[in-house]
Each structure stands twice: as C-alpha cells, then as structure tokens.
Design an enzyme around this catalytic site. Structure first.
Site, PDB file in Angstrom:
ATOM      1  N   CYS A  53       0.821  -1.225   0.000  1.00 37.66           N
ATOM      2  CA  CYS A  53       0.000   0.000   0.000  1.00 37.66           C
ATOM      3  C   CYS A  53       0.849   1.266   0.000  1.00 37.66           C
ATOM      4  O   CYS A  53       0.306   2.364  -0.173  1.00 37.66           O
ATOM      5  CB  CYS A  53      -0.953  -0.011   1.175  1.00 37.66           C
ATOM      6  SG  CYS A  53      -2.105  -1.374   1.085  1.00 37.66           S
TER       7      CYS A  53
ATOM      8  N   HIS B 166      -3.195   7.049   3.134  1.00 38.39           N
ATOM      9  CA  HIS B 166      -3.637   5.765   2.594  1.00 38.39           C
ATOM     10  C   HIS B 166      -4.975   5.391   3.245  1.00 38.39           C
ATOM     11  O   HIS B 166      -5.167   5.619   4.436  1.00 38.39           O
ATOM     12  CB  HIS B 166      -2.576   4.702   2.886  1.00 38.39           C
ATOM     13  CG  HIS B 166      -3.014   3.318   2.558  1.00 38.39           C
ATOM     14  ND1 HIS B 166      -3.507   2.980   1.313  1.00 38.39           N
ATOM     15  CD2 HIS B 166      -3.062   2.180   3.310  1.00 38.39           C
ATOM     16  CE1 HIS B 166      -3.830   1.701   1.322  1.00 38.39           C
ATOM     17  NE2 HIS B 166      -3.575   1.194   2.517  1.00 38.39           N
TER      18      HIS B 166
ATOM     19  N   ASN C 117     -10.072   0.039   0.197  1.00 42.70           N
ATOM     20  CA  ASN C 117      -8.607   0.055   0.130  1.00 42.70           C
ATOM     21  C   ASN C 117      -8.177  -0.404  -1.267  1.00 42.70           C
ATOM     22  O   ASN C 117      -8.292  -1.585  -1.591  1.00 42.70           O
ATOM     23  CB  ASN C 117      -8.054  -0.874   1.215  1.00 42.70           C
ATOM     24  CG  ASN C 117      -6.540  -0.891   1.243  1.00 42.70           C
ATOM     25  OD1 ASN C 117      -5.874  -0.356   0.356  1.00 42.70           O
ATOM     26  ND2 ASN C 117      -5.986  -1.519   2.263  1.00 42.70           N
TER      27      ASN C 117
HETATM   28  O1  UT7 Z   1      -3.557  -1.511   3.610  1.00 44.80           O
HETATM   29  C1  UT7 Z   1      -2.617  -2.465   4.009  1.00 44.80           C
HETATM   30  C2  UT7 Z   1      -2.533  -2.527   5.467  1.00 44.80           C
HETATM   31  N1  UT7 Z   1      -3.733  -3.098   6.027  1.00 44.80           N
HETATM   32  C3  UT7 Z   1      -4.335  -2.498   7.036  1.00 44.80           C
HETATM   33  O2  UT7 Z   1      -3.946  -1.432   7.439  1.00 44.80           O
HETATM   34  C4  UT7 Z   1      -5.487  -3.221   7.703  1.00 44.80           C
HETATM   35  C5  UT7 Z   1      -5.344  -3.147   9.195  1.00 44.80           C
HETATM   36  N2  UT7 Z   1      -6.379  -3.892   9.908  1.00 44.80           N
HETATM   37  C6  UT7 Z   1      -7.662  -3.470  10.013  1.00 44.80           C
HETATM   38  O3  UT7 Z   1      -8.025  -2.471   9.412  1.00 44.80           O
HETATM   39  C7  UT7 Z   1      -8.609  -4.229  10.911  1.00 44.80           C
HETATM   40  O4  UT7 Z   1      -7.864  -5.116  11.709  1.00 44.80           O
HETATM   41  C8  UT7 Z   1      -9.706  -5.023  10.145  1.00 44.80           C
HETATM   42  C9  UT7 Z   1     -10.704  -4.046   9.539  1.00 44.80           C
HETATM   43  C10 UT7 Z   1      -9.071  -5.897   9.070  1.00 44.80           C
HETATM   44  C11 UT7 Z   1     -10.487  -5.906  11.121  1.00 44.80           C
HETATM   45  O5  UT7 Z   1     -11.044  -5.117  12.167  1.00 44.80           O
HETATM   46  P1  UT7 Z   1     -10.821  -5.553  13.699  1.00 44.80           P
HETATM   47  O6  UT7 Z   1     -11.539  -4.544  14.507  1.00 44.80           O
HETATM   48  O7  UT7 Z   1      -9.337  -5.676  13.914  1.00 44.80           O
HETATM   49  O8  UT7 Z   1     -11.558  -6.911  13.768  1.00 44.80           O
HETATM   50  P2  UT7 Z   1     -10.973  -8.359  14.120  1.00 44.80           P
HETATM   51  O9  UT7 Z   1     -10.101  -8.857  13.024  1.00 44.80           O
HETATM   52  O10 UT7 Z   1     -10.398  -8.310  15.506  1.00 44.80           O
HETATM   53  O11 UT7 Z   1     -12.285  -9.227  14.167  1.00 44.80           O
HETATM   54  C12 UT7 Z   1     -13.283  -9.018  15.184  1.00 44.80           C
HETATM   55  C13 UT7 Z   1     -14.430  -9.985  14.952  1.00 44.80           C
HETATM   56  C14 UT7 Z   1     -13.968 -11.423  14.790  1.00 44.80           C
HETATM   57  O12 UT7 Z   1     -14.929 -12.255  15.401  1.00 44.80           O
HETATM   58  P3  UT7 Z   1     -14.678 -12.892  16.853  1.00 44.80           P
HETATM   59  O13 UT7 Z   1     -13.416 -13.695  16.699  1.00 44.80           O
HETATM   60  O14 UT7 Z   1     -14.511 -11.710  17.769  1.00 44.80           O
HETATM   61  O15 UT7 Z   1     -15.907 -13.686  17.090  1.00 44.80           O
HETATM   62  C15 UT7 Z   1     -13.996 -11.655  13.304  1.00 44.80           C
HETATM   63  O16 UT7 Z   1     -14.192 -12.995  12.955  1.00 44.80           O
HETATM   64  O17 UT7 Z   1     -15.103  -9.667  13.739  1.00 44.80           O
HETATM   65  C16 UT7 Z   1     -15.188 -10.819  12.903  1.00 44.80           C
HETATM   66  N3  UT7 Z   1     -15.143 -10.403  11.502  1.00 44.80           N
HETATM   67  C17 UT7 Z   1     -16.240 -10.034  10.835  1.00 44.80           C
HETATM   68  N4  UT7 Z   1     -17.538  -9.980  11.183  1.00 44.80           N
HETATM   69  C18 UT7 Z   1     -18.418  -9.553  10.258  1.00 44.80           C
HETATM   70  C19 UT7 Z   1     -14.065 -10.269  10.701  1.00 44.80           C
HETATM   71  N5  UT7 Z   1     -14.446  -9.836   9.484  1.00 44.80           N
HETATM   72  C20 UT7 Z   1     -15.800  -9.684   9.549  1.00 44.80           C
HETATM   73  C21 UT7 Z   1     -16.769  -9.258   8.612  1.00 44.80           C
HETATM   74  N6  UT7 Z   1     -18.047  -9.214   9.011  1.00 44.80           N
HETATM   75  N7  UT7 Z   1     -16.446  -8.884   7.353  1.00 44.80           N
END
Ligand code: UT7
Length: 334
Positions: free
Chosen positions: A117, A258, A288
């Site tokens: 990115c 970004h 993104n």
């Molecule tokens: O551009 C390149 C660099 N990339 C980035 O900068 C991305 C950085 N990361 C992020 O932006 C965030 O970590 C995400 C948006 C990818 C995820 O958000 P989060 O607040 O960190 O969520 P998480 O991964 O901790 O997931 C929380 C919960 C999980 O469920 P449990 O384990 O708590 O039951 C996931 O399984 O949300 C669940 N989950 C979803 N639920 C509904 C993950 N994806 C989804 C989804 N819909 N699409």
C-alpha cells in the site's frame, strides 16, 4: 542529506475507476457479514471492481492518459514510467512496459515497484529523485491495483476491505524554489511480512494444484497485527515529517492518507494535530485500493473539489505490506 539543486512538482493527476460497484449490501449476500460491521470497523460502504480478464494495465493506461490529457503533454514526451503495484498483469514483462506500449510513450523507460500500500508514495519519491538528478524532465508515476484478482470472496476477513482503481501523476522540475515535493521519510521492516502476504505463486512456493486447492493465491492478512503496527507507524511518520520541517498541523492544508481503515487515518490526523476538515477521506466510496489510494485522494481534492492552491502544504502518508511506510511533504506549485 544533501539538498537537491532542483525539486520536482506534480503537474497533473489522473485516475481510472471501474464502473462496477460492489456494495456492503452485496457482500451481505456473499459472506457472513453486515453493512454495519464493515462501516463501523473500516469506514467502507462500497468499492469498485474491474471486469475479470482486463488486468492492471487496462486501468493504469486509462489513468495515465487521463493525467497526460489534463496537462496537454504527449505520451512521447514522457522520460520514465514508474508503476507501484502488487497485482501486475503478469510476473513479467512489467506492467510499466505494458503501459509504455499502451499509451505510446515511445521515449520512456520504466519499471514496476512493489511496496504494497506504500507503492504509490515509494514510486513518487523514486520519480522525484529521477527529476532531482537532472537527467529526467517528465516522469509518470502510477499506483494501480486489481485487488479483486487476489481476494477470496469467501473470506469475510479480507473480501470486504479492498477495491480496484488506478491513479497517476506527472512529475516535472519545479520552476520556483521552495515549492514542489520538498521532503520524505520512508521505512521498511521485513519482519512484518508474515502478517500480510500471498503464500504461493512466487519462486519459493510455485503455483500447483495443491496451492490452488489450499487457496494460497489470495491476500493473507492478520488484521489486528497489521492494524497495531499501521496505527503506530503511519501516525509517527506523519507527525515526523512536520517536525523535521519545522511545521505544525495548522500549517498543513491537506492530509492525504492511505485509505485502509478510518480508525488508522484518524489516529494519524490526531498525532499531526490536524483538523478533520483538512483530511481527505474517500474510503467510503472506494475502500482500500492498495497503491491507488493516495492519488485518488489527490484527484478528489485537486480536480473534483478544486481546493488546492499555490503554496499549500500537503502531506501524503501510507502503510502497507512489507511492512512499508512513509510520508511525503509537498508545497503546491501552480
Ligand atoms: O492496507 C494495508 C494494510 N492493512 C491495514 O492497514 C489493515 C489493518 N487492519 C484493520 O483495518 C482491521 O484489523 C480489520 C478491519 C481488518 C479488522 O477489524 P478488527 O476490529 O481488527 O476486527 P478483528 O479482526 O479483531 O475481528 C473481530 C471480529 C472477529 O470475530 P470474533 O473472533 O470476535 O468472534 C472476526 O471474525 O469480527 C469478525 N469479523 C467479521 N464480522 C463480520 C471479521 N471480518 C468480519 C466481517 N463481518 N467482514
């Protein structure tokens, strides 16, 4: 570091957005997700998707031609093309070669640059240094990614995050001292690679029936690990470029970050002490788009909103796979 005897400035910007929109509502019918979850965690409402089979060069060529047409520069005048991407048409030839041929840049050389990115800002600062060297007069810098080609639309953790787009800028020597691309800070940390990568398809693990069966040709991301690092480093580097140049958030007209996650953008803006009205945010519309996010922000504020004036300070920042990150300070000319 020795100061260059001349700076580069951004003379023009162009973009290409695929027609097709994939909304959060559409994704609700494809994976176990909700519009509410996606919007509250990321700030995304919809993303653009390129028709399968067209490839990166299709978008990059159109963004490049849009950029050149806006400033009346002919493709034959371009000296070099640098294209930031992680989704080239093919391993080789480079997509820069395909763009060179596609736009008829008959006097240009060029190459692809892989920095996740941060692909656009690393390409931009590389192009800037070609201009500063005195050997190049016109450098086309493109950020273009077809993320839909490497995203698993059965994986809710990743498929909601990405979209397809291309952005391009033309760099030329700046006619007035103290303007143009003034400074940048860039870093890489390969120890972060394990948190965001594609498992197979390269020379270490070539494509096979097994890699396809195991879905190893898609984006692999440990979201929270990347998030923690991105929040810290993108905020740090955005504040550092101001400190290094004796500026504060009040001096900055526009912050072009970004667009991976609204929460990362807000953390960076807060660290810079910059008012929300100066932060360019379009993640809601495009998600993104990897190497295309920053030029899409520039296009919004420069072409669509016509808000940038001569003398304005602009800061661009990015964080991505590698890990890679950096910030760029520009004083707008023209
Ligand atoms: O551009 C390149 C660099 N990339 C980035 O900068 C991305 C950085 N990361 C992020 O932006 C965030 O970590 C995400 C948006 C990818 C995820 O958000 P989060 O607040 O960190 O969520 P998480 O991964 O901790 O997931 C929380 C919960 C999980 O469920 P449990 O384990 O708590 O039951 C996931 O399984 O949300 C669940 N989950 C979803 N639920 C509904 C993950 N994806 C989804 C989804 N819909 N699409």
């Amino acid at each position: 570091m020795k100061m260059p005897s001349r700076h580069a400035f951004i003379r023009s910007v162009g973009r290409y957005l695929p027609e097709r929109r994939l909304t959060n509502k559409d994704l609700e019918t494809m994976v176990n997700t909700t519009d509410e979850w996606i919007f509250s965690r990321t700030g995304i409402r919809e993303r653009r998707i390129l028709e399968p089979g067209l490839g990166n060069s299709y978008m990059a060529i159109r963004a490049a031609l849009d950029c050149l047409e806006r400033c009346g520069v002919a493709p034959e005048e371009v000296d070099a093309i640098i294209l930031g991407t992680v989704t080239p048409d093919m391993f080789y030839p480079s997509t820069a070669c395909l763009v060179q041929d596609g736009i008829g840049a008959t006097h240009a050389w060029g190459f692809d640059l892989s920095a996740g990115c941060s692909g656009f800002i690393f390409s931009l600062t590389t192009g800037v240094q070609l201009i500063e060297s005195g050997r190049h007069e016109k450098v086309l810098v493109i950020g273009s990614d077809v993320m839909s080609a490497i995203v698993d639309y059965e994986d809710r953790n990743t498929c909601v995050l990405f979209g397809d787009a291309a952005g391009a800028v033309l760099l030329e020597p700046c006619p007035e001292a103290g303007h143009g691309v003034l400074d940048f800070i860039q870093r890489i940390d390969g120890s972060g690679g394990k948190h965001l990568h594609m498992k197979a398809g390269g020379s270490r693990r070539p494509s096979s029936l097994e890699t396809v069966k195991n879905k190893e040709h898609y984006v692999y991301q440990e979201g929270q690990q990347v998030f923690k690092y991105a929040v810290k480093e993108m905020a740090n580097v955005s504040a550092q470029i101001l400190e290094k140049n004796g500026l504060t958030g009040d001096d900055v007209a526009f912050f072009l970050p970004h667009q991976a996650n609204l929460r990362i953008i807000e953390a960076s803006a807060n660290r810079m002490g910059i008012d929300r009205s100066k932060v360019v945010i379009n993640i809601e519309k495009y998600a993104n788009t990897t190497a295309a996010t920053v030029p899409l922000c520039l296009y919004d504020v420069l072409v669509e909103e016509k808000r940038v004036k001569k003398g304005d300070y602009l800061v661009m920042s990015a964080f991505g796979a590698g890990f890679t990150w950096g910030s760029v300070l520009i004083r707008w000319w023209e």
